[in-house]
Every structure is written in structure tokens, then in C-alpha cells.
Scaffold this active site. Structure first.
Site, PDB file in Angstrom:
ATOM      1  N   GLY A  12      49.402  21.283   4.563  1.00 47.81           N
ATOM      2  CA  GLY A  12      48.464  20.843   5.596  1.00 47.81           C
ATOM      3  C   GLY A  12      48.170  21.831   6.689  1.00 47.81           C
ATOM      4  CB  THR A  13      48.609  25.063   7.716  1.00 51.30           C
ATOM      5  OG1 THR A  13      48.076  25.975   8.681  1.00 51.30           O
ATOM      6  CG2 THR A  13      49.151  25.823   6.516  1.00 51.30           C
ATOM      7  CB  ALA A  68      51.432  15.852   3.208  1.00 50.58           C
ATOM      8  CB  CYS A 107      59.897  24.761  35.850  1.00 48.29           C
ATOM      9  SG  CYS A 107      59.441  25.311  37.508  1.00 48.29           S
ATOM     10  CD  GLN A 147      50.545  26.717  11.476  1.00 44.71           C
ATOM     11  OE1 GLN A 147      49.560  27.257  11.919  1.00 44.71           O
ATOM     12  NE2 GLN A 147      50.591  26.261  10.235  1.00 44.71           N
ATOM     13  CG  HIS A 207      51.979  26.915  17.343  1.00 40.89           C
ATOM     14  ND1 HIS A 207      50.946  26.572  16.497  1.00 40.89           N
ATOM     15  CD2 HIS A 207      52.125  28.256  17.206  1.00 40.89           C
ATOM     16  CE1 HIS A 207      50.498  27.654  15.870  1.00 40.89           C
ATOM     17  NE2 HIS A 207      51.211  28.685  16.277  1.00 40.89           N
ATOM     18  CB  CYS A 218      61.607  24.189  42.114  1.00 37.16           C
ATOM     19  SG  CYS A 218      60.222  24.603  41.030  1.00 37.16           S
TER      20      CYS A 218
HETATM   21  P1  OAD Z   1      44.140  22.538  11.259  1.00 33.39           P
HETATM   22  O1  OAD Z   1      43.553  21.336  11.904  1.00 33.39           O
HETATM   23  O2  OAD Z   1      43.481  23.846  11.504  1.00 33.39           O
HETATM   24  O3  OAD Z   1      44.196  22.327   9.689  1.00 33.39           O
HETATM   25  C1  OAD Z   1      44.700  21.150   9.130  1.00 33.39           C
HETATM   26  C2  OAD Z   1      44.677  21.290   7.620  1.00 33.39           C
HETATM   27  O4  OAD Z   1      45.270  20.125   7.079  1.00 33.39           O
HETATM   28  C3  OAD Z   1      43.272  21.406   7.020  1.00 33.39           C
HETATM   29  O5  OAD Z   1      43.237  22.506   6.126  1.00 33.39           O
HETATM   30  C4  OAD Z   1      43.093  20.088   6.264  1.00 33.39           C
HETATM   31  O6  OAD Z   1      42.324  20.228   5.072  1.00 33.39           O
HETATM   32  C5  OAD Z   1      44.526  19.722   5.948  1.00 33.39           C
HETATM   33  N1  OAD Z   1      44.797  18.280   5.761  1.00 33.39           N
HETATM   34  C6  OAD Z   1      44.115  17.229   6.276  1.00 33.39           C
HETATM   35  N2  OAD Z   1      44.685  16.077   5.891  1.00 33.39           N
HETATM   36  C7  OAD Z   1      45.753  16.396   5.123  1.00 33.39           C
HETATM   37  C8  OAD Z   1      46.733  15.646   4.433  1.00 33.39           C
HETATM   38  N3  OAD Z   1      46.758  14.306   4.460  1.00 33.39           N
HETATM   39  N4  OAD Z   1      47.696  16.306   3.739  1.00 33.39           N
HETATM   40  C9  OAD Z   1      47.687  17.665   3.691  1.00 33.39           C
HETATM   41  N5  OAD Z   1      46.776  18.430   4.322  1.00 33.39           N
HETATM   42  C10 OAD Z   1      45.823  17.812   5.028  1.00 33.39           C
HETATM   43  O7  OAD Z   1      45.698  22.564  11.682  1.00 33.39           O
HETATM   44  P2  OAD Z   1      46.734  23.788  11.666  1.00 33.39           P
HETATM   45  O8  OAD Z   1      46.547  24.656  10.490  1.00 33.39           O
HETATM   46  O9  OAD Z   1      48.061  23.189  11.872  1.00 33.39           O
HETATM   47  O10 OAD Z   1      47.787  25.538  17.648  1.00 33.39           O
HETATM   48  O11 OAD Z   1      46.293  24.555  12.963  1.00 33.39           O
HETATM   49  C11 OAD Z   1      47.053  25.640  13.398  1.00 33.39           C
HETATM   50  C12 OAD Z   1      47.120  25.666  14.905  1.00 33.39           C
HETATM   51  O12 OAD Z   1      45.802  25.606  15.443  1.00 33.39           O
HETATM   52  C13 OAD Z   1      47.822  24.478  15.511  1.00 33.39           C
HETATM   53  O13 OAD Z   1      49.225  24.626  15.576  1.00 33.39           O
HETATM   54  C14 OAD Z   1      47.241  24.445  16.897  1.00 33.39           C
HETATM   55  C15 OAD Z   1      45.791  24.685  16.556  1.00 33.39           C
HETATM   56  O14 OAD Z   1      45.018  25.195  17.583  1.00 33.39           O
HETATM   57  C16 OAD Z   1      48.333  25.306  18.823  1.00 33.39           C
HETATM   58  O15 OAD Z   1      48.387  24.215  19.326  1.00 33.39           O
HETATM   59  C17 OAD Z   1      48.871  26.534  19.457  1.00 33.39           C
END
Ligand code: OAD
Length: 239
Positions: free
Chosen positions: A181-182, A225, A123, A97, A115, A144
């Protein structure tokens, strides 16, 4: 940390499903939680099509700043381990992501960017795509004359159907999915672990905190991670 290492050759198809926490130890802020990007910035002002139409300069400045901050960040050992596994195992894919390009900088090639990427501009009129390299000053207009927008998925944008289809196909046939890390709150990406699990894959989570999806993993490693990946794959540690 008491972690049972994984033998990659026990699995036919491995997916690393990564989010912002994957890059946290490289110094890239996550989106949610304390210190997160959405605690500091209002996405309605910097990360949606409407904001871009209203004030393109402000939106482009926000993304240019993110690119600039990334020039000071390096991939960490966790990224390198995933890259090494990709080289030593016949079927490893990263479904990310993240838009920061850190997997690529660690040498990974089989990456599906759900993403988009901060390192591409598109553009807003013709859809022509421009690639940026690290440190390069980003143009704001296409040849353009139209504004160039980051080639990323903003709030309210639809994901690219072909990208989602490729990711869904691989998740549907993987036998090991490791989510790193999501927060797993943004769809459709958040549905991938469930899909993998439904198809019989072993599902592992790496996150210092429990998430809304933690219940569906076979194993949740509560750690970062950079700590957990070397413990899971000690043979993939590179110098
Ligand atoms: P988030 O910021 O929502 O979540 C990050 C996760 O990483 C959390 O659950 C933390 O606990 C965890 N975390 C923090 N430090 C870490 C580490 N050192 N090792 C492992 N995990 C750790 O980010 P995403 O889940 O990526 O969308 O968010 C999803 C989407 O929401 C993103 O792609 C973005 C955002 O709005 C767009 O830009 C379209």
C-alpha cells in the site's frame, strides 16, 4: 484470487514496507488519489514547518482531527497477520511510512516509523517528547510554554538520520521485502525496494493499482492488503 502462499521459514530476514494503503481497509484515508488527504487539504497550510509558524492552531487542529478519526478505526486482518508473523519468525521488521499507530495496535513491536507518529508530540523549543494514548486530549503547549508539534516528518523536514540508517541496514540485509500500500513516490522511503532488490532480496508488491515502482518487483499482487496478506500467509491468520 490465485496467489502462491509464502513459507516464511524460507527467508532469513523479512521486511514489510508499508504505506497508507495498508491502513485503507481500517478506514484511514490514503494521501494521494481520489478521497486522499492531499486532495482535501493543502499540505502547505497544514503539514509543513512554515504553516506551523504561520498558524500553529490550524496545523494542530488538522492533526488532532486525524487522531480523533483514528479512534474509530481498528487494525484489520492484514495488520494482525504481520503481527503474528513477527511472533513466529525470528527476524521480521515493519518499516512503515504510516503515522497512525495501527501496526502497534495490532500487536507489532519491531516497527521503524520513518515519518514519526501522530501519537507523539514534540516541544518545538526543547525537543521534549510527549506520548499520547488513544482518545487522550492532546495538550498544545509544553510545560516550558512553547508549542507542541506532532513528532512527525512534514514536507520539507529531514528524516531522522538514525531512523533512516536502521531501516537501510535492515533493508540491505533482508531476503524478502513485501511492500504494502505505498505509491512509492516519497523519498528516501521509495528507494528501499530498489535497495532490497539490488541486494538480492525477493521483492513483492501488494497494491490494487500499479505504481511507478511496480516494474522492479518480482511479483506485484494487484489487490488490497486485507485480501492479499491472508492469501500469502494462510498459516498466520489469527482468529
Ligand atoms: P499514498 O497515498 O501516496 O499511496 C497509497 C497507496 O496505497 C496507493 O498506491 C494506493 O493504490 C494504495 N492502496 C489503496 N488502498 C489500498 C489497499 N486497500 N491495500 C493496499 N494498497 C492500497 O501513501 P504513501 O505511499 O504511504 O508522508 O505516501 C507516502 C507519504 O506521503 C506518506 O507517509 C505521507 C505522504 O505525504 C508524510 O506524512 C511525511
Amino acid at each position: 484470487m490465485d496467489i502462491q502462499p509464502i513459507t516464511p521459514t524460507d527467508y532469513r530476514t523479512i521486511v514489510f514496507f508499508t504505506g497508507a494503503g495498508m491502513s485503507a481497509e481500517s478506514g484511514v484515508p490514503t494521501y494521494r488519489g481520489r478521497g486522499g488527504i492531499w486532495a482535501k487539504y493543502n499540505w502547505q497550510e497544514v503539514a509543513c514547518e512554515e504553516a506551523f509558524r504561520r498558524n500553529p492552531g490550524k496545523v494542530l487542529e488538522f492533526h488532532a482531527l486525524r487522531r480523533q478519526q483514528l479512534t474509530d478505526c481498528q487494525p484489520h486482518q492484514g495488520h494482525s497477520i504481520i503481527g503474528a508473523l513477527e511472533n513466529s519468525h525470528p527476524d521480521v521488521t515493519i518499516i512503515t511510512q504510516n503515522i497512525d499507530g495501527l501496526h502497534q495496535r495490532a500487536g507489532s513491536q519491531r516497527i521503524i516509523e520513518l515519518h514519526g507518529s501522530l501519537w507523539r508530540l514534540r516541544c518545538s523549543r526543547e525537543g521534549k517528547v510527549y506520548h499520547l494514548s488513544l482518545g487522550e486530549k492532546s495538550p498544545v503547549r509544553c510545560q516550558c510554554g512553547a508549542w507542541l508539534r506532532p513528532d512527525i516528518i512534514w514536507f520539507g523536514d529531514c528524516l531522522i538520520p538514525d531512523v533512516v540508517q536502521r531501516a537501510t541496514e535492515i533493508v540491505g540485509r533482508c531476503d524478502l521485502l513485501i511492500a504494502v500500500g505505498t505509491s512509492a513516490v516519497v523519498w528516501p522511503a521509495a528507494g528501499f525496494p530498489q535497495l532490497a532488490r539490488d541486494q538480492g532480496a525477493q521483492c513483492i508488491e501488494i497494491n490494487p493499482e500499479a505504481t511507478e515502482m511496480s516494474f522492479l518487483y518480482h511479483v506485484s499482487h494487484q489487490g488490497s492488503a486485507g485480501e492479499v496478506l491472508p492469501a500469502l500467509f494462510p498459516d498466520a491468520i489469527t482468529a
